[in-house]
Design an enzyme around this catalytic site. Structure first.
Site, mmCIF file in Angstrom:
data_model
loop_
_atom_site.group_PDB
_atom_site.id
_atom_site.type_symbol
_atom_site.label_atom_id
_atom_site.label_comp_id
_atom_site.label_asym_id
_atom_site.label_seq_id
_atom_site.Cartn_x
_atom_site.Cartn_y
_atom_site.Cartn_z
ATOM 1 N N THR A 1 -12.754 22.701 44.428
ATOM 2 C CA THR A 1 -11.867 21.553 44.224
ATOM 3 C C THR A 1 -10.620 21.969 43.455
ATOM 4 O OG1 THR A 1 -11.795 19.227 43.576
ATOM 5 C CG2 THR A 1 -13.128 20.655 42.178
ATOM 6 N N LEU B 1 -7.539 6.764 48.042
ATOM 7 C CA LEU B 1 -8.446 7.923 47.996
ATOM 8 C C LEU B 1 -9.074 8.064 46.615
ATOM 9 C CD1 LEU B 1 -6.642 10.696 50.074
ATOM 10 C CD2 LEU B 1 -7.891 8.689 50.831
ATOM 11 N N LYS C 1 -8.339 25.122 46.095
ATOM 12 C CA LYS C 1 -8.605 25.010 47.530
ATOM 13 C C LYS C 1 -7.800 26.020 48.369
ATOM 14 C CE LYS C 1 -10.056 20.179 47.540
ATOM 15 N NZ LYS C 1 -9.945 18.883 48.197
ATOM 16 N N GLY D 1 2.034 9.933 49.839
ATOM 17 C CA GLY D 1 1.597 11.208 49.268
ATOM 18 C C GLY D 1 1.362 12.253 50.347
ATOM 19 N N GLY E 1 0.522 15.565 49.654
ATOM 20 C CA GLY E 1 -0.077 16.731 49.009
ATOM 21 C C GLY E 1 -1.284 17.212 49.809
HETATM 22 P P1 NAP Z 1 -1.588 16.302 45.253
HETATM 23 O O1 NAP Z 1 -1.702 17.565 46.034
HETATM 24 O O2 NAP Z 1 -1.033 16.320 43.862
HETATM 25 O O3 NAP Z 1 -0.706 15.275 46.159
HETATM 26 C C1 NAP Z 1 -0.177 14.051 45.721
HETATM 27 C C2 NAP Z 1 1.243 13.938 46.268
HETATM 28 O O4 NAP Z 1 1.769 12.626 46.016
HETATM 29 C C3 NAP Z 1 2.204 14.924 45.589
HETATM 30 O O5 NAP Z 1 3.070 15.470 46.559
HETATM 31 C C4 NAP Z 1 2.948 14.029 44.606
HETATM 32 O O6 NAP Z 1 4.223 14.526 44.280
HETATM 33 C C5 NAP Z 1 3.055 12.761 45.417
HETATM 34 N N1 NAP Z 1 3.341 11.574 44.601
HETATM 35 C C6 NAP Z 1 3.029 11.353 43.292
HETATM 36 N N2 NAP Z 1 3.432 10.108 42.917
HETATM 37 C C7 NAP Z 1 3.994 9.546 44.007
HETATM 38 C C8 NAP Z 1 4.578 8.278 44.257
HETATM 39 N N3 NAP Z 1 4.673 7.337 43.309
HETATM 40 N N4 NAP Z 1 5.045 8.018 45.503
HETATM 41 C C9 NAP Z 1 4.975 8.958 46.476
HETATM 42 N N5 NAP Z 1 4.446 10.185 46.310
HETATM 43 C C10 NAP Z 1 3.956 10.474 45.083
HETATM 44 O O7 NAP Z 1 -3.014 15.594 45.119
HETATM 45 P P2 NAP Z 1 -4.188 15.606 46.219
HETATM 46 O O8 NAP Z 1 -5.089 16.730 45.975
HETATM 47 O O9 NAP Z 1 -3.561 15.432 47.563
HETATM 48 O O10 NAP Z 1 -4.974 14.279 45.788
HETATM 49 C C11 NAP Z 1 -4.383 13.003 45.956
HETATM 50 C C12 NAP Z 1 -5.392 11.936 45.613
HETATM 51 O O11 NAP Z 1 -6.475 11.961 46.531
HETATM 52 C C13 NAP Z 1 -6.044 12.080 44.225
HETATM 53 O O12 NAP Z 1 -6.207 10.797 43.684
HETATM 54 C C14 NAP Z 1 -7.384 12.701 44.523
HETATM 55 O O13 NAP Z 1 -8.361 12.375 43.542
HETATM 56 C C15 NAP Z 1 -7.707 11.992 45.830
HETATM 57 N N6 NAP Z 1 -8.711 12.700 46.659
HETATM 58 C C16 NAP Z 1 -9.845 12.025 46.952
HETATM 59 C C17 NAP Z 1 -10.811 12.609 47.744
HETATM 60 C C18 NAP Z 1 -12.049 11.847 48.052
HETATM 61 O O14 NAP Z 1 -13.026 12.437 48.521
HETATM 62 N N7 NAP Z 1 -12.053 10.547 47.849
HETATM 63 C C19 NAP Z 1 -10.616 13.910 48.257
HETATM 64 C C20 NAP Z 1 -9.422 14.579 47.941
HETATM 65 C C21 NAP Z 1 -8.476 13.953 47.129
HETATM 66 P P3 NAP Z 1 4.362 15.457 42.950
HETATM 67 O O15 NAP Z 1 3.521 16.669 43.205
HETATM 68 O O16 NAP Z 1 5.818 15.726 42.894
HETATM 69 O O17 NAP Z 1 3.843 14.646 41.796
#
Ligand code: NAP
Length: 267
Positions: A62, A208, A66, A124, A126
């Site tokens: 995680t 998520l 990754k 998002g 990411g």
């Molecule tokens: P990440 O790689 O940090 O991606 C998040 C993206 O959203 C980044 O590009 C970020 O930009 C952008 N962002 C932040 N604030 C924003 C806003 N107000 N408006 C638009 N874009 C914005 O994180 P991730 O790994 O993809 O995870 C994202 C979420 O998914 C987390 O809450 C994680 O816990 C969840 N998740 C859940 C599961 C599940 O099994 N339920 C699995 C995976 C992930 P910056 O980098 O510039 O801040």
């Protein structure tokens, strides 16, 4: 029956519920596992990853490893190759898998959220946004992606051609809005990436985030009478799919749904 030794590795997995979820799934499938949490600071990752891959039969990976785990593997399976990101490793053959996208698809299917030919707004771009966007496109959705860093949204649309990157949030109706920004958890708990103006026009809101179980984003949507889904289903289903990989079993979405319902009753 041989007990499989499994673990999750991340920067801080102290609060991870993966051991409980994986043990619940394995036991329900008549299998035996041990499951450990391994928190590794970024500066220590290189020194210990090979040792960890040798010590365990299967490893879930995680944030933030990754991508960094990939050079230690011999091959990548389907979605891991597509997303360039790994959350599951079988160490006997050093193969990397990514089960996040399948977890997301199973969650939508089991919540009866049908996105075929519907407009979807993904917030998002990411790691998670990437796997979600590809699965939404595979399911026939018309996906617009917004990230506060628009270069990330454009990079995604470059990669997955049919995806529409948007630079600003115009108020228009979407069938589904997905929060994959992480806004609403940890230090941003109580905040939502969008407000009533957009959520008021959608039918379904999916976050998520699973902790807190009802983020501000979902709270607003629920208050407006919308169907809401949090990320615990995705978390459970991606773990289910990982277990199927470890045990060489074919995933079955009916079985996954039944196990998830039982898990929710007990937890
Ligand atoms: P990440 O790689 O940090 O991606 C998040 C993206 O959203 C980044 O590009 C970020 O930009 C952008 N962002 C932040 N604030 C924003 C806003 N107000 N408006 C638009 N874009 C914005 O994180 P991730 O790994 O993809 O995870 C994202 C979420 O998914 C987390 O809450 C994680 O816990 C969840 N998740 C859940 C599961 C599940 O099994 N339920 C699995 C995976 C992930 P910056 O980098 O510039 O801040």
């Amino acid at each position: 029956m041989k007990e499989l030794r499994l673990a999750v590795i991340g920067k801080d997995v102290s609060k991870s519920t993966s051991p409980e979820i994986h043990k619940f799934i394995a036991t329900s499938m008549g299998k035996s596992i041990s499951y450990e949490k391994i928190s590794v600071p970024v500066y220590g990752f290189e020194q210990c990853i090979s040792e960890i891959l040798e010590a365990y039969y299967g490893v879930n990976v995680t944030i933030p490893y990754k991508l960094s785990v990939i050079p230690y593997l011999k091959k990548l399976d389907g979605d891991a190759k597509t997303f360039g990101s790994v959350n599951t490793v079988t160490t006997r053959d050093l193969c990397g898998y990514n089960t996040d996208g399948v977890g997301y698809s199973m969650m939508l299917e089991n919540e009866n959220v049908d996105v075929k030919s519907k407009e979807v707004l993904l917030l998002g771009a990411g790691g998670a946004g990437r796997s979600v966007s590809k699965k939404l496109l595979d399911m026939g959705a018309k996906v617009s992606v917004y990230d506060k860093n628009s270069a990330k949204a454009y990079a995604l649309s470059h990669e997955f051609g049919e995806l529409n990157a948007i630079e600003s949030l115009n108020v228009k109706p979407y069938y589904l809005i997905v929060n994959a920004t992480g806004v609403g958890m940890h230090e941003s708990e109580g905040q939502s990436p969008v407000g009533e103006n957009l959520l008021g026009l959608c039918e379904v809101a999916v976050d998520l985030i699973y902790s807190p179980p009802k983020s501000k984003f979902l709270e607003i949507a629920e208050g407006l009478g919308k169907k809401i889904v949090n990320g615990v289903g995705m978390l459970f289903y991606q773990a289910y799919y990982s277990e199927c990989i470890y045990f060489g079993l074919k995933p079955n979405s009916m079985q996954a749904k039944r196990l998830f319902e039982e898990y929710l009753k007990e937890n």
